[in-house]
Design a protein around this motif. Structure first.
Motif, short mmCIF file in Angstrom:
data_model
loop_
_atom_site.label_atom_id
_atom_site.label_comp_id
_atom_site.label_asym_id
_atom_site.label_seq_id
_atom_site.Cartn_x
_atom_site.Cartn_y
_atom_site.Cartn_z
N UNK A 98 0.88 -1.23 0.06
CA UNK A 98 0.15 -0.06 0.02
C UNK A 98 0.81 1.37 0.09
N UNK A 99 0.34 2.31 -0.36
CA UNK A 99 0.89 3.61 -0.33
C UNK A 99 0.02 4.65 0.36
N UNK A 100 0.52 5.79 0.79
CA UNK A 100 -0.53 6.69 1.60
C UNK A 100 -0.34 8.06 0.69
N UNK A 101 -1.68 8.53 0.50
CA UNK A 101 -1.79 9.89 -0.01
C UNK A 101 -2.55 10.87 0.70
N UNK A 102 -2.04 12.11 0.68
CA UNK A 102 -2.83 13.02 1.49
C UNK A 102 -3.73 14.21 0.74
N UNK A 103 -4.95 13.68 0.70
CA UNK A 103 -5.84 14.40 -0.24
C UNK A 103 -6.53 15.45 0.44
N UNK A 120 -4.49 2.28 -1.85
CA UNK A 120 -4.18 3.60 -1.49
C UNK A 120 -4.65 3.88 -0.10
N UNK A 121 -4.08 4.30 0.93
CA UNK A 121 -4.69 4.85 2.10
C UNK A 121 -4.65 6.27 2.25
N UNK A 122 -5.80 6.64 2.07
CA UNK A 122 -5.96 8.40 2.28
C UNK A 122 -5.95 8.87 3.44
N UNK A 123 -5.10 9.70 3.78
CA UNK A 123 -5.36 10.49 4.85
C UNK A 123 -5.51 12.01 4.70
N UNK A 124 -6.72 12.35 5.03
CA UNK A 124 -7.12 13.69 4.55
C UNK A 124 -6.22 14.76 5.20
N UNK A 125 -5.91 15.93 4.42
CA UNK A 125 -5.26 16.99 5.22
C UNK A 125 -6.17 17.51 6.27
N UNK A 126 -5.46 18.51 7.07
CA UNK A 126 -6.52 19.12 8.09
C UNK A 126 -7.09 20.20 7.67
#
Length: 353
Positions: A98-103, A120-126
C-alpha cells in the motif's frame, strides 16, 4: 533504518534491463551500423533518424549545473507521471502493498496505484491543508512502501510544513516522495538539497510549469544514486525523444527569462488575489505558493459555466473533498487576468450579487 533492498520488489532486483545499441557503445564514431536506423536521414532533421541518448546526459549535465546535484542523482521521465508509475512498478507488490496519499492532492498518485493494483490509504489534510501526522503514523504498516506529499500542494496551492515532512523522512522506512512541481513559485526551499541527508527521499519536479515546456513532457526525479539506478533499470530504453532533449537543453540556457516570468507570475498572483477578494461572489481565497489560487465562491458551478461561455476556462474543484465550493484558477497574463475579473463582475451584475 531505511534499506532500499528491503522495499524493492524481488522481480526488479532480479531484472536484467534491456540493453539498447546506444547503451552498449560509448564514445565518438562516424559510422553507426548498430541500431538498424535509416542511414539515409530523416525528412525532419539530420539527427532524428538516430535514436536519442537513452540517459539524456547533456540535459542532465545542464540540470546538474542549475540544481546543484550530480547528474547521477537525476532521472528524466516522460512527464513526472512516468516517474510516479515507475515508483509503483519497482517498489510496490500488486495486491499486497500500500501507499499513503494526503488528499486533496494530485490525482495521478491514485490513478497509478489503481493501474498497478496497489492499495491507497488516504489520510485527509487538516482544515488548514496540513498533514495529519497522527493519522499518517497510524496508517503505516509493514506493507506501506511510499508516502506521497505534494508541496506546494495541488489543488490547494499551499506549502506543507517542512518540519512535518522531515519528521516523516526521519521515521518512515519506505520512500517519501515530495512532488515539487510548483516549487519555483514558492519561497520555501526545495528538498533537493536534503538528498544526502535522507536516503529514502525522492523529489519530483517538472519543466512543464515555470519553464513553460508542458508540451515537451519532461519530468524530473531527484534521489540517491541507488534509487536513480532503479529508475533507469525499469524505464523504457528511449523514454525521452530527441526533439524533447534538444528543446529542453535549449530552454535550460534561459534561466534569466524563466526567473523573470516567475517574478511576474507571483506579482500577478498577489494582484489577482487582491482584486478577487473584494468581489461579493468570492468567499475565500486560500494562501498559495503556486502559479494558481484556490477560490471559494458562492456558486462555483454557475460561475464555471459562465466563464466557459465567455471563453475562459478555470477548473471546477467543488466536488473535491475539503475543496467544496472552490474553483482553481491559474495565474494568467495581465490581460487574461483582467478578462477574468471582468467576467466575475459581469456574472455578479447579471445575477444581482
Amino acid at each position: 533504518m531505511f534499506n532500499l533492498q528491503n522495499i524493492l520488489r524481488k522481480n526488479i532486483k532480479e531484472l536484467v534491463p534491456y540493453s539498447s545499441a546506444r547503451d552498449e557503445f560509448k564514445g565518438e564514431a562516424s559510422v553507426f551500423l548498430d541500431a538498424n536506423e535509416n542511414a539515409y536521414g530523416s525528412p525532419l532533421s539530420e539527427s532524428y533518424n538516430r535514436y536519442p541518448d537513452p540517459l539524456q546526459f547533456k540535459v542532465k549535465k545542464r540540470l546538474s549545473e542549475i540544481k546543484g546535484v550530480p547528474p547521477q542523482n537525476i532521472f528524466l521521465g516522460n512527464g513526472s507521471d512516468e516517474a510516479i508509475d515507475i515508483l509503483f512498478r519497482a517498489f510496490c507488490n500488486p495486491g499486497s502493498d500500500n501507499v499513503i496519499t494526503v488528499p486533496p492532492t494530485y490525482g495521478m498518485y491514485e490513478v497509478s496505484a489503481n493501474i498497478n493494483d496497489v492499495e491507497v490509504r488516504k489520510i485527509k489534510l487538516t482544515a488548514d491543508y496540513q498533514l495529519n501526522m497522527e493519522a499518517i503514523s497510524e496508517a503505516v504498516d509493514e506493507h506501506t512502501k511510499i508516502i506521497f506529499i505534494c508541496s506546494p500542494n495541488n489543488p490547494t496551492g499551499n506549502s506543507i510544513n517542512r518540519d512535518d515532512i522531515e519528521t516523516i523522512l526521519a521515521n518512515f522506512n519506505g520512500l517519501v516522495v515530495i512532488d515539487e512541481a510548483y516549487i519555483n513559485y514558492s519561497r520555501q526551499k526545495t528538498f533537493i538539497q536534503e538528498l544526502t541527508e535522507y536516503s529514502n527521499l525522492v523529489v519530483l519536479q517538472t519543466l512543464s510549469k515555470a519553464w513553460g515546456l508542458a508540451g515537451l513532457r519532461v519530468g524530473m526525479a531527484f534521489a540517491s544514486e541507488e534509487i536513480i539506478e532503479v529508475f533507469n533499470k525499469v524505464k523504457p530504453p528511449y523514454n525521452i525523444n530527441e526533439a524533447s532533449q534538444e528543446l529542453a537543453l535549449e530552454a535550460l540556457q534561459n534561466v534569466e527569462q524563466v526567473n523573470s516570468w516567475i517574478k511576474e507570475t507571483v506579482a500577478e498572483r498577489e494582484k489577482l488575489k487582491a482584486e478577487l477578494s473584494i468581489l461579493p461572489s468570492v468567499l475565500t481565497i486560500y494562501p498559495s505558493d503556486a502559479n494558481f489560487i484556490l477560490v471559494k465562491t458562492i456558486n462555483p458551478k454557475e460561475i464555471y459555466q459562465f466563464m466557459v461561455n465567455k471563453g475562459i476556462i478555470v477548473r471546477d474543484r467543488s466536488k473535491v473533498e475539503l475543496c467544496e465550493g472552490c474553483l482553481r484558477i491559474t495565474i494568467g497574463t495581465p490581460k487574461e487576468n483582467k478578462l477574468l475579473i471582468e467576467a466575475f463582475k459581469n456574472f455578479e451584475e447579471l445575477n444581482k450579487i
